[in-house]
Design a protein around this motif. Sequence first.
Motif, PDB file in Angstrom:
ATOM      1  N   GLU A  23     -22.205  -0.596 -22.455  1.00 19.12           N
ATOM      2  CA  GLU A  23     -22.308  -1.700 -21.510  1.00 19.12           C
ATOM      3  C   GLU A  23     -23.117  -1.221 -20.323  1.00 19.12           C
ATOM      4  O   GLU A  23     -23.275  -0.025 -20.094  1.00 19.12           O
ATOM      5  N   TYR A  24     -23.625  -2.155 -19.531  1.00 15.37           N
ATOM      6  CA  TYR A  24     -24.351  -1.799 -18.315  1.00 15.37           C
ATOM      7  C   TYR A  24     -23.884  -2.727 -17.198  1.00 15.37           C
ATOM      8  O   TYR A  24     -23.395  -3.837 -17.443  1.00 15.37           O
ATOM      9  N   TYR A  65     -18.914   3.963 -29.968  1.00 15.13           N
ATOM     10  CA  TYR A  65     -20.215   3.299 -29.807  1.00 15.13           C
ATOM     11  C   TYR A  65     -21.174   3.750 -30.902  1.00 15.13           C
ATOM     12  O   TYR A  65     -21.912   2.936 -31.457  1.00 15.13           O
ATOM     13  N   ALA A  66     -21.177   5.038 -31.210  1.00 16.32           N
ATOM     14  CA  ALA A  66     -22.055   5.558 -32.266  1.00 16.32           C
ATOM     15  C   ALA A  66     -21.609   5.027 -33.629  1.00 16.32           C
ATOM     16  O   ALA A  66     -22.440   4.615 -34.444  1.00 16.32           O
ATOM     17  N   GLU A  67     -20.291   5.006 -33.862  1.00 11.56           N
ATOM     18  CA  GLU A  67     -19.765   4.507 -35.138  1.00 11.56           C
ATOM     19  C   GLU A  67     -20.145   3.048 -35.348  1.00 11.56           C
ATOM     20  O   GLU A  67     -20.407   2.625 -36.472  1.00 11.56           O
ATOM     21  N   VAL A 125     -15.023   9.595 -22.845  1.00  8.14           N
ATOM     22  CA  VAL A 125     -14.603   8.197 -22.804  1.00  8.14           C
ATOM     23  C   VAL A 125     -15.555   7.413 -21.906  1.00  8.14           C
ATOM     24  O   VAL A 125     -16.290   7.991 -21.096  1.00  8.14           O
ATOM     25  N   VAL A 126     -15.527   6.100 -22.063  1.00  5.29           N
ATOM     26  CA  VAL A 126     -16.313   5.202 -21.221  1.00  5.29           C
ATOM     27  C   VAL A 126     -15.324   4.394 -20.399  1.00  5.29           C
ATOM     28  O   VAL A 126     -14.480   3.680 -20.945  1.00  5.29           O
ATOM     29  N   CYS A 127     -15.406   4.560 -19.084  1.00  9.94           N
ATOM     30  CA  CYS A 127     -14.550   3.826 -18.154  1.00  9.94           C
ATOM     31  C   CYS A 127     -15.309   2.576 -17.686  1.00  9.94           C
ATOM     32  O   CYS A 127     -16.362   2.700 -17.063  1.00  9.94           O
ATOM     33  N   LEU A 128     -14.779   1.431 -18.040  1.00  9.33           N
ATOM     34  CA  LEU A 128     -15.424   0.159 -17.708  1.00  9.33           C
ATOM     35  C   LEU A 128     -14.610  -0.591 -16.666  1.00  9.33           C
ATOM     36  O   LEU A 128     -13.392  -0.704 -16.784  1.00  9.33           O
ATOM     37  N   ALA A 129     -15.301  -1.077 -15.645  1.00 12.92           N
ATOM     38  CA  ALA A 129     -14.689  -1.956 -14.642  1.00 12.92           C
ATOM     39  C   ALA A 129     -15.361  -3.316 -14.763  1.00 12.92           C
ATOM     40  O   ALA A 129     -16.575  -3.396 -15.003  1.00 12.92           O
ATOM     41  N   PHE A 130     -14.588  -4.377 -14.641  1.00  7.61           N
ATOM     42  CA  PHE A 130     -15.126  -5.714 -14.861  1.00  7.61           C
ATOM     43  C   PHE A 130     -14.446  -6.735 -13.965  1.00  7.61           C
ATOM     44  O   PHE A 130     -13.424  -6.465 -13.340  1.00  7.61           O
ATOM     45  N   ARG A 131     -15.056  -7.907 -13.947  1.00  6.51           N
ATOM     46  CA  ARG A 131     -14.445  -9.053 -13.283  1.00  6.51           C
ATOM     47  C   ARG A 131     -14.632 -10.262 -14.189  1.00  6.51           C
ATOM     48  O   ARG A 131     -15.586 -10.325 -14.974  1.00  6.51           O
ATOM     49  N   VAL A 132     -13.710 -11.201 -14.092  1.00  7.25           N
ATOM     50  CA  VAL A 132     -13.800 -12.432 -14.866  1.00  7.25           C
ATOM     51  C   VAL A 132     -14.759 -13.373 -14.121  1.00  7.25           C
ATOM     52  O   VAL A 132     -14.594 -13.608 -12.927  1.00  7.25           O
ATOM     53  N   VAL A 133     -15.761 -13.866 -14.848  1.00 10.22           N
ATOM     54  CA  VAL A 133     -16.719 -14.792 -14.231  1.00 10.22           C
ATOM     55  C   VAL A 133     -16.584 -16.204 -14.769  1.00 10.22           C
ATOM     56  O   VAL A 133     -17.148 -17.138 -14.189  1.00 10.22           O
ATOM     57  N   ALA A 189      -4.732  -8.924 -13.101  1.00  9.58           N
ATOM     58  CA  ALA A 189      -4.040  -7.637 -12.998  1.00  9.58           C
ATOM     59  C   ALA A 189      -4.829  -6.513 -13.656  1.00  9.58           C
ATOM     60  O   ALA A 189      -4.733  -5.355 -13.242  1.00  9.58           O
ATOM     61  N   LYS A 190      -5.601  -6.833 -14.678  1.00  9.21           N
ATOM     62  CA  LYS A 190      -6.380  -5.830 -15.421  1.00  9.21           C
ATOM     63  C   LYS A 190      -7.859  -6.041 -15.119  1.00  9.21           C
ATOM     64  O   LYS A 190      -8.417  -7.080 -15.463  1.00  9.21           O
ATOM     65  N   THR A 191      -8.469  -5.051 -14.481  1.00 11.79           N
ATOM     66  CA  THR A 191      -9.891  -5.132 -14.125  1.00 11.79           C
ATOM     67  C   THR A 191     -10.672  -3.921 -14.644  1.00 11.79           C
ATOM     68  O   THR A 191     -11.777  -3.654 -14.180  1.00 11.79           O
ATOM     69  N   ALA A 192     -10.076  -3.212 -15.601  1.00 11.44           N
ATOM     70  CA  ALA A 192     -10.734  -2.030 -16.165  1.00 11.44           C
ATOM     71  C   ALA A 192     -10.181  -1.771 -17.557  1.00 11.44           C
ATOM     72  O   ALA A 192      -9.086  -2.217 -17.898  1.00 11.44           O
ATOM     73  N   THR A 193     -10.947  -1.035 -18.333  1.00 12.55           N
ATOM     74  CA  THR A 193     -10.500  -0.576 -19.643  1.00 12.55           C
ATOM     75  C   THR A 193     -11.236   0.714 -19.968  1.00 12.55           C
ATOM     76  O   THR A 193     -12.218   1.066 -19.297  1.00 12.55           O
ATOM     77  N   THR A 194     -10.761   1.410 -20.982  1.00 10.64           N
ATOM     78  CA  THR A 194     -11.348   2.690 -21.369  1.00 10.64           C
ATOM     79  C   THR A 194     -11.602   2.688 -22.869  1.00 10.64           C
ATOM     80  O   THR A 194     -10.740   2.270 -23.642  1.00 10.64           O
ATOM     81  N   CYS A 195     -12.777   3.144 -23.270  1.00 11.21           N
ATOM     82  CA  CYS A 195     -13.175   3.196 -24.680  1.00 11.21           C
ATOM     83  C   CYS A 195     -13.593   4.622 -25.024  1.00 11.21           C
ATOM     84  O   CYS A 195     -14.000   5.385 -24.149  1.00 11.21           O
TER      85      CYS A 195
END
Length: 125
Positions: A43-44, A35-37, A114-122, A24-30
Amino acid sequence: MRALELGFPGEMRDTLNSLVLTGAKTATTCLLDEYAEETEGLEYVGERQALLDNEGRRVATLEFIGVEVKLFGDVTWEHARAEGEGDASLEAWCDVHRRFWDRAGTPVDDRTLVVCLAFRVVADG
């Protein structure tokens, strides 16, 4: 392998991890400032990270399929909906995230990066 911990420890992290594991969750925001702290690079696309539970154990391996830096006010409904947390609108998503970051001691406004990250479970656990 770097690691990702979602939300605050406890029930919130359990809930967010469950959303990831069910698909249900395939993204998150940071926050970009975090990152500097933490002296950590962004991520890439193609990077894999361990998703950790409250005890620091890997519950899954995630692969990032999208990484975007943008203003908080420019986050799209498509990204917000992909976070899978049940928000009914982009405005509701913004309110929930503002409250989260306020609670964490880092208030945000529409100009916050913000950093918008999209991901998939591998891989599971």
